[in-house]
Design a protein around this motif. Structure first.
Motif, mmCIF file in Angstrom:
data_model
loop_
_atom_site.group_PDB
_atom_site.id
_atom_site.type_symbol
_atom_site.label_atom_id
_atom_site.label_comp_id
_atom_site.label_asym_id
_atom_site.label_seq_id
_atom_site.Cartn_x
_atom_site.Cartn_y
_atom_site.Cartn_z
ATOM 1 N N THR A 52 4.894 4.504 -3.596
ATOM 2 C CA THR A 52 5.405 5.484 -4.549
ATOM 3 C C THR A 52 4.831 5.269 -5.948
ATOM 4 O OG1 THR A 52 7.443 5.698 -3.281
ATOM 5 C CG2 THR A 52 7.520 6.444 -5.561
ATOM 6 N N ASN A 55 0.774 5.913 -5.593
ATOM 7 C CA ASN A 55 0.301 6.958 -4.675
ATOM 8 C C ASN A 55 -0.820 6.474 -3.752
ATOM 9 O OD1 ASN A 55 2.121 8.899 -5.666
ATOM 10 N ND2 ASN A 55 0.729 9.390 -7.342
ATOM 11 N N LYS A 97 6.541 1.475 0.677
ATOM 12 C CA LYS A 97 6.957 2.534 -0.250
ATOM 13 C C LYS A 97 7.399 1.968 -1.600
ATOM 14 C CE LYS A 97 10.038 6.466 -0.711
ATOM 15 N NZ LYS A 97 10.984 7.343 -0.052
#
Length: 168
Positions: A52, A55, A97
């Motif tokens: 996150t 990216n 993530k």
């Protein structure tokens, strides 16, 4: 993708994310446990997940399960940290993530000239594991661990998960 996992992401009072792994599939103490973990991790091969914060897309390659289960750093682990690495195997997508604070370093090992041609990235991760009261069986607390998500930047230009190290 592996299904039926009891894993979630929470945010602490300092707005830091923690992956909570409520399943206790593996104890991580025996050779058989680590063979089962390696087999389990094969279910992630060919999956990809996005970090996150950056990216960046991180792929799971066919080498990952054996590296995770058989690396020198894993073999050196003892006690709670060994069990923590075993349990962390169940939260791979979420750990990718929430990875943060990337640090790049040049590849220095000839054996990784292709699979880490463009170097290595280290990301900080945090995960929590439940601790249950021995007498009542009720949830007592969570032990929170920090670790490093180790990612190699391959000759093909992709980034691949290599291991989770430095569990504290």
């Amino acid at each position: 993708m592996i299904k039926n996992r009891n894993v979630s992401i929470i945010t602490d009072e300092n707005n830091n994310q923690i992956v909570i792994i409520n399943d206790k599939k593996f104890k991580g103490l025996s050779k058989d446990d680590w063979q089962q973990i390696e087999k389990y991790l094969k279910g992630y091969i060919s999956d990809c997940y996005e970090i996150t914060e950056t990216n960046d897309v991180v792929y799971i390659g066919k080498e990952f399960p054996s590296e995770y289960a058989g690396s020198k750093s894993r073999i050196a682990l003892k006690g709670a940290r060994k069990k923590a690495k075993a349990s962390a195997s169940q939260g791979i997508p979420e750990l990718i993530k929430i990875a943060k604070n990337p640090r790049w370093e040049e590849n220095k090992e000839q054996k990784h000239n292709k699979d880490a041609k463009y170097g290595w990235y280290r990301y900080d991760i945090r995960f929590g594991l439940p601790v249950y009261d021995d007498k009542t069986g009720n949830l007592d607390r969570y032990n929170i661990f920090t670790a490093i998500l180790l990612i190699k930047h391959s000759e093909d230009g992709n980034k691949y998960l290599h291991d989770i190290t430095t569990i504290k």
